[in-house]
Design a protein around this motif. Structure first.
Motif, PDB file in Angstrom:
ATOM      1  N   GLN A   1      -8.592   7.676   1.411  1.00 59.02           N
ATOM      2  CA  GLN A   1      -9.867   7.924   0.773  1.00 59.02           C
ATOM      3  C   GLN A   1     -10.962   8.078   1.830  1.00 59.02           C
ATOM      4  O   GLN A   1     -11.959   8.745   1.595  1.00 59.02           O
TER       5      GLN A   1
ATOM      6  N   SER B   1     -10.667  -2.993   0.225  1.00 59.78           N
ATOM      7  CA  SER B   1      -9.864  -1.889   0.762  1.00 59.78           C
ATOM      8  C   SER B   1      -8.858  -2.409   1.776  1.00 59.78           C
ATOM      9  O   SER B   1      -8.950  -3.540   2.257  1.00 59.78           O
TER      10      SER B   1
ATOM     11  N   GLN C   1      -7.887   2.946   2.405  1.00 57.20           N
ATOM     12  CA  GLN C   1      -7.556   3.097   0.985  1.00 57.20           C
ATOM     13  C   GLN C   1      -8.244   1.979   0.201  1.00 57.20           C
ATOM     14  O   GLN C   1      -8.010   0.803   0.459  1.00 57.20           O
TER      15      GLN C   1
ATOM     16  N   CYS D   1       0.808  -1.226   0.000  1.00 56.68           N
ATOM     17  CA  CYS D   1       0.000   0.000   0.000  1.00 56.68           C
ATOM     18  C   CYS D   1       0.836   1.269   0.000  1.00 56.68           C
ATOM     19  O   CYS D   1       0.292   2.365  -0.054  1.00 56.68           O
TER      20      CYS D   1
END
Length: 259
Positions: A23, A69, A60, A16
């Protein structure tokens, strides 16, 4: 198992790291039931500690269409209680209060229950890092005439006075979310032995968590902001040159009447 947990924790962070902007961001709080599975001298017993947790979260999404996610959290956690240890020390109780830095990393998968994806059920799981910060620990004999002195269970070294400062566990659970507000239930399975002393020689912390929280979707906020901007002023777009207005008969390009 300890090496597997560490590698899994580092792998998720590495995967990541290419796009770590959040987000969604959020805050949650949990009640934690800590079950201490202990062993000493061929005997074993599980004692119960109460706990509380508060975390900051960011999430995210890998791809919206996949509803997948990765979320990261960092928070403070307390676990503590006073309980009997007469099964290995007759007529004795133990006081154990612990403050941890709690760092969970989860892979989440959502199952939308409506077209707008406002109501959804989700499952989650991933590694947890527990860092012992401070606390109180001590034994008290029933017939003792002096008060017993409490000390930090993690001590001043990595080995600690009675417990290791670093613990790893693997967590998993289910939850439900509605317009950003969520409730979830999870269980942390211990990977490492928390005990660094010989009495008891083994302490494995099994944690049951009931969590309430809220996630704020930054993408929705960005869309609302863009609606109130000129097309050429939106983030990520270059300023577009407006086409020249066609002059009406008898007027120049600046809109002035010709003489």
């Amino acid at each position: 198992m300890k090496n597997i947990a560490i590698r899994l924790f580092i792998t998720i962070l590495f995967v990541c790291s290419a796009d770590l902007y959040a987000q969604r961001i959020g805050l949650d709080g949990s009640y934690v039931a800590d079950f201490l599975a202990q062993k000493e001298g061929g005997k074993s017993k599980t004692n119960f500690l109460n706990g509380w947790n508060a975390e900051l979260l960011y999430e995210q999404f890998v791809r919206d269409s996949l509803n997948l996610s990765v979320s990261f959290g960092i928070g403070w956690e307390f676990r503590g209680n006073r309980y009997g240890v007469e099964w290995y020390e007759p007529y004795t109780t133990c006081t154990r209060f612990m403050h941890y830095l709690y760092v969970p990393v989860d892979v989440n998968y959502y199952f939308p229950l409506d077209k707008k994806k406002k109501l959804k059920v989700f499952v989650f799981g991933g590694p947890r890092l527990n860092v012992g910060l401070l606390g109180d620990y001590g034994h008290h004999y029933y017939m003792a005439t002096r008060d017993y002195k409490l000390r930090n269970p993690f001590g001043s070294s990595f080995a600690g006075d009675s417990m290791h400062r670093f613990d790893f566990s693997i967590g998993a659970g289910v939850g439900i979310e509605y317009y950003g507000a969520f409730m979830k239930v999870g269980y942390d399975f211990p990977v490492t032995n928390s005990a660094s002393a010989y009495k008891p020689s083994d302490i494995y912390q099994h944690n049951l968590r009931v969590t309430l929280g809220y996630m704020l979707d930054l993408r929705i906020i960005a869309k609302k902001r863009n609606r109130h901007r000129m097309p050429g002023q939106r983030s990520g777009l270059r300023q577009m040159a407006l086409p020249e207005e066609k002059a009406m008969p008898g007027m120049n390009q600046g809109g002035m009447m010709r003489r």
